[in-house]
Design a protein around this motif. Structure first.
Motif, PDB file in Angstrom:
ATOM      1  N   ALA A 149       2.706  13.417  15.852  1.00  0.00           N
ATOM      2  CA  ALA A 149       1.341  13.943  15.827  1.00  0.00           C
ATOM      3  C   ALA A 149       1.210  15.117  14.867  1.00  0.00           C
ATOM      4  O   ALA A 149       2.035  16.032  14.870  1.00  0.00           O
ATOM      5  N   ASN A 150       0.172  15.080  14.050  1.00  0.00           N
ATOM      6  CA  ASN A 150      -0.171  16.120  13.082  1.00  0.00           C
ATOM      7  C   ASN A 150       0.696  16.149  11.831  1.00  0.00           C
ATOM      8  O   ASN A 150       0.476  16.972  10.951  1.00  0.00           O
ATOM      9  N   ASP A 151       1.691  15.256  11.742  1.00  0.00           N
ATOM     10  CA  ASP A 151       2.482  15.164  10.514  1.00  0.00           C
ATOM     11  C   ASP A 151       1.657  14.530   9.397  1.00  0.00           C
ATOM     12  O   ASP A 151       0.825  13.652   9.638  1.00  0.00           O
TER      13      ASP A 151
ATOM     14  N   VAL B 282       0.846  -1.185   0.000  1.00  0.00           N
ATOM     15  CA  VAL B 282       0.000   0.000   0.000  1.00  0.00           C
ATOM     16  C   VAL B 282       0.887   1.242   0.000  1.00  0.00           C
ATOM     17  O   VAL B 282       1.722   1.410   0.892  1.00  0.00           O
ATOM     18  N   VAL B 283       0.712   2.071  -1.014  1.00  0.00           N
ATOM     19  CA  VAL B 283       1.411   3.355  -1.047  1.00  0.00           C
ATOM     20  C   VAL B 283       0.371   4.426  -0.778  1.00  0.00           C
ATOM     21  O   VAL B 283      -0.672   4.458  -1.433  1.00  0.00           O
ATOM     22  N   ALA B 284       0.631   5.269   0.202  1.00  0.00           N
ATOM     23  CA  ALA B 284      -0.431   6.172   0.637  1.00  0.00           C
ATOM     24  C   ALA B 284       0.126   7.431   1.271  1.00  0.00           C
ATOM     25  O   ALA B 284       1.300   7.509   1.627  1.00  0.00           O
ATOM     26  N   THR B 285      -0.757   8.400   1.420  1.00  0.00           N
ATOM     27  CA  THR B 285      -0.474   9.570   2.263  1.00  0.00           C
ATOM     28  C   THR B 285      -1.189   9.327   3.585  1.00  0.00           C
ATOM     29  O   THR B 285      -2.342   8.903   3.588  1.00  0.00           O
ATOM     30  N   VAL B 286      -0.494   9.568   4.690  1.00  0.00           N
ATOM     31  CA  VAL B 286      -1.176   9.428   5.973  1.00  0.00           C
ATOM     32  C   VAL B 286      -1.083  10.725   6.770  1.00  0.00           C
ATOM     33  O   VAL B 286      -0.115  11.473   6.650  1.00  0.00           O
ATOM     34  N   CYS B 287      -2.106  10.953   7.579  1.00  0.00           N
ATOM     35  CA  CYS B 287      -2.022  12.009   8.586  1.00  0.00           C
ATOM     36  C   CYS B 287      -1.886  11.310   9.920  1.00  0.00           C
ATOM     37  O   CYS B 287      -2.716  10.471  10.286  1.00  0.00           O
ATOM     38  N   HIS B 288      -0.810  11.643  10.644  1.00  0.00           N
ATOM     39  CA  HIS B 288      -0.578  10.971  11.914  1.00  0.00           C
ATOM     40  C   HIS B 288      -1.413  11.648  13.000  1.00  0.00           C
ATOM     41  O   HIS B 288      -1.284  12.841  13.229  1.00  0.00           O
ATOM     42  N   VAL B 289      -2.257  10.862  13.659  1.00  0.00           N
ATOM     43  CA  VAL B 289      -3.202  11.465  14.596  1.00  0.00           C
ATOM     44  C   VAL B 289      -2.926  11.130  16.060  1.00  0.00           C
ATOM     45  O   VAL B 289      -3.596  11.642  16.947  1.00  0.00           O
TER      46      VAL B 289
END
Lengths: 312, 446
Positions: free
Chosen positions: B381-383, B327-334
């Motif tokens: 967080a928030n990256d 899986v290649v993806a953009t993530v938002c770290h929460v």
């Protein structure tokens, strides 16, 4: 095969739009099915009030033609309206469900809870509720809470993780992203689930009307012996009123919420039918809880404080 | 007070719009939300009385409408907003669910949370300050989450003399920036939330503005896209097998249609197994239908008795998604704990949760200028960052650009169940420059 056209609404912008009630129904059913798929031992909190009645109705639809794969739990304050208890028992029998009852009266009789000086029993429900969850090892507990009810509830997640003491910590809530509900929990913890989170009081009533759901009679206008306490019309009865200085009278009233008789107020109303009730609520300038719940008026953060302790 | 009875005479056929607000602390977001609720008569007497009582107790002259939305003890004590709250209001034309996202330090994860289910985002700008870093961040998050409609609300117009030139400059700058990010539809509205200009009532101070008020736009923006254009996706949630005397052989696959339309008689493929069958019946919560569409919750019956369970995906045989374990993806770290290369996590995609390992974190995105920082090693967080994740089992994953529902996923800490990251599969707006064409817009889904 007649349903196709019925779901297409004129005046909406696409042939495949859903009405707001269909969208809310679909979302709630999705939540019920997620819990059935991911948890071992879920239970529905069922009081015989309109929100829990709608929850049960949605659960029946979600799993039809199979039976609802959940049991019910009622926290009986000992001061419940007899009409509501009667409805509860009939619903359980009709759908062949299993009902657990946690009794505040038994806790008081056993000396494990003490009656409050004001006789209000709603806050006393928390201990029997949390102990029942622990003893019966429920890992998911459905509640009929809606975010429109109260500003602390506006912050509540659809899946709300509770620790082994059932406590709600608003700072430790999981972000709720898309429709991906994260129900993972450690042994002893459980998740409170609120399928009606996004419904308003009016949505609930409109849905009841659309689906033709039967309700306890006390939701409709009837004559009743009531007395006034703290600005509320309370039902006169053996549970604790009227006291000295309070006089009872017969009024045409109905109930907007159903809870413990000691803190659930009636509203003056001649709305005897579903349509009349919907018209009345749409025109009302008072919130549901503001109009009828004494316990929410105890302090500015009464609901938040009860929720932190494990109240649903 | 006018009666609202006639407004609610028949609301069963109205539609539902989910929208999110974004704005930094002093942009007047609480005032805008308060104004929307108040002027659409969604604040009831007892709520207003409670706000008035608390305001008076604190010695304030006028009711503080922010108290309507700050519900928790800590929020009132510290004057901050914790996390997203959801609010509800209605007009005769539509029902609204507002994700009220705080513009505080935790802005990115909060806005991602609010935007994930939103059909529309309102980005607030202070007319005196114009487009600032925070505005660009909000636009970038709306673009990243593929919110179909963005409203730029240029607030505090009263403080710039209601000047058209001020508004025009901000609107132009924002529209250019957001269009570059791929935001498909931008509507700019000059408002004063405090004075009530163009929020619910048209402004008497800005004759030069001929567009809708905020509420009018919210009421009329299309919420439903032509879902027939999207291929159907049906994640199986639960298998319904009554095994009763009345229904001894019933076997139905329950789920919510994630996108597209399903019809009786359609040939379908079950993923990841690849087995095929035909839709024999569709039960829409108790009634039998021959067609159903997203986001309806239904139960499918198939012609063949094949092995299907929770986590499988049913799709038209003519257009199934590819399956992948990479899986290649953009993530938002929460989460507060970081996500590092090599982390063993759980990945929840639709109804399927699988083991996964974070193989690479190729880059971290700086939202302020959209620059990429290669190989950050970890996300905190928030990256927002690009990740490559290897899963233990194949997933039927669409690109997030094609479907917000089947292109999104969560990364979860297997140790304590914490939600670590919000994932969006496929190319990100930031990984390649794109410009909007009509063809692009057709692919937007919610």
């Amino acid at each position: 095969m007649t349903a196709t056209v019925a779901h297409v609404h004129e005046g909406t912008d696409a042939p495949y739009a859903l009405s707001h009630l269909d969208a809310l129904e679909s979302e709630a059913v999705h939540i019920f099915r997620e819990v059935a798929g991911e948890f071992e031992k879920p239970v529905i909190l069922f009081s015989g009030g309109k929100d829990s009645i709608v929850m049960l109705h949605l659960a029946l639809k979600a799993f039809a033609p199979a039976p609802v794969p959940f049991t019910l739990l009622h926290v009986d304050t000992g001061h419940n309206f007899p009409e509501v208890l009667d409805y509860r028992d009939r619903a359980v029998a009709k759908h062949n469900l299993r009902l657990h009852v946690a009794s505040v009266q038994e806790y008081i009789d056993a000396g494990k809870l003490r009656e409050r000086p004001d006789g209000v029993r709603n806050p006393l429900q928390t201990v029997p509720l949390t102990e029942a969850i622990q003893q019966l090892r429920f890992d998911a507990v459905f509640g009929g809470g809606r975010r429109d009810e109260e500003k602390a509830r506006a912050k509540e997640r659809v899946f709300s993780l509770r620790d082994e003491f059932s406590q709600w910590d608003p700072r430790r809530q999981r972000p709720e992203l898309w429709q991906l509900y994260n129900g993972r929990h450690a042994p002893g913890e459980h998740v409170r689930v609120f399928p009606l989170s996004n419904w308003t009081e009016l949505d609930v009533w409109q849905y009841i009307a659309r689906e033709g759901i039967e309700l306890p009679e006390i939701y409709f206008a009837h004559e009743r012996e009531v007395f006034q306490r703290n600005g509320m019309w309370l039902t006169a009865g053996e549970w604790g009123g009227p006291n000295e200085g309070e006089t009872s009278e017969t009024r045409l009233i109905r109930y907007r919420t159903v809870g413990d008789m000691s803190c659930t107020g009636a509203v003056d109303s001649d709305a005897a039918t579903l349509d009349a009730v919907i018209t009345e609520i749409a025109a009302s300038r008072l919130t549901e809880r503001g109009a009828t719940r004494a316990d929410d008026k105890m302090s500015e953060a009464a609901m938040e404080d009860r929720k932190r302790e494990g109240y649903f | 007070m006018t009666s609202t009875t006639e407004q609610f005479a028949d609301l069963s056929a109205t539609t539902l719009l989910r929208f999110a607000t974004a704005g930094s602390v002093d942009d007047g977001k609480s005032t805008l939300v308060g104004r929307l609720l108040h002027d659409s008569k969604s604040v009831l007497t007892d709520q207003l009385e409670a706000v008035e009582a608390v305001s008076a107790q604190r010695g304030q002259d006028t009711p503080d409408l922010a108290l309507l939305t700050d519900g928790l003890r800590a929020e009132r004590e510290q004057g901050i907003t914790i996390d997203v709250a959801y609010r509800y209001f209605a007009t005769a034309r539509r029902r609204f669910i507002l994700a009220d996202t705080p513009g505080h330090v935790q802005y990115t994860r909060n806005m991602v949370t609010g935007a994930s289910t939103a059909d529309l985002a309102v980005v607030l700008v202070d007319a005196r300050n114009g487009v600032i870093e925070q505005t660009r961040r909000h636009a970038a998050v709306a673009a990243l989450l593929r919110v179909p409609h963005v409203v730029l609300a240029v607030n505090k117009m009263d403080l710039v003399g209601y000047e058209e030139a001020v508004f025009a400059k901000i609107a132009e700058e924002f529209t250019a920036y957001a269009s570059d990010l791929g935001v498909p539809e931008i509507t700019a509205i000059p408002i004063s939330a405090l004075a009530g200009d163009n929020v619910v009532e048209p402004s008497a101070h800005m004759d030069w503005y001929g567009g809708p008020t905020v509420l009018e736009h919210l009421e009329t923006v299309p919420v439903s896209h032509d879902l027939t254009a999207c291929p159907a996706r049906f994640p199986v949630q639960y298998v319904i097998r009554p095994q009763t005397a009345e229904h001894p052989d019933y076997r139905g696959y329950a789920g919510q249609i994630a996108s597209g339309v399903l019809r009786v008689g359609e040939a379908v493929t079950v993923l990841p197994s690849g087995r095929t069958s035909v839709i024999e019946g569709i039960d829409a919560l108790g009634e039998s239908v021959d067609i159903a569409w997203a986001p309806q919750s239904v139960t499918l019956r198939l012609a063949d008795d094949i092995d299907i369970s929770r986590g499988d995906l049913i799709a038209p045989s003519s257009n199934p998604p590819a399956t992948t374990q990479d899986v290649v993806a953009t993530v938002c770290h929460v989460a507060d704990q970081p996500l590092a290369v090599g982390a063993r996590v759980l990945l929840k995609h639709t109804t399927r949760t699988v083991k996964a390992i974070v193989k690479e974190i190729p880059s971290r995105l700086t939202l302020d200028d959209l620059s990429q920082h290669p190989d950050p090693g970890q996300l905190v967080a928030n990256d927002i960052g690009r990740v490559v994740v290897r899963t233990a089992e194949p997933l039927a994953l669409d690109a997030y650009a094609d479907s917000r529902r089947t292109g999104s996923f969560l990364l979860i800490d297997p140790a304590d169940g914490t939600t670590l990251a919000a994932g969006m599969a496929g190319e990100s707006f930031a990984s390649q420059a794109r410009t909007v064409t009509p063809a692009d817009e057709e692919g937007w889904d919610f």
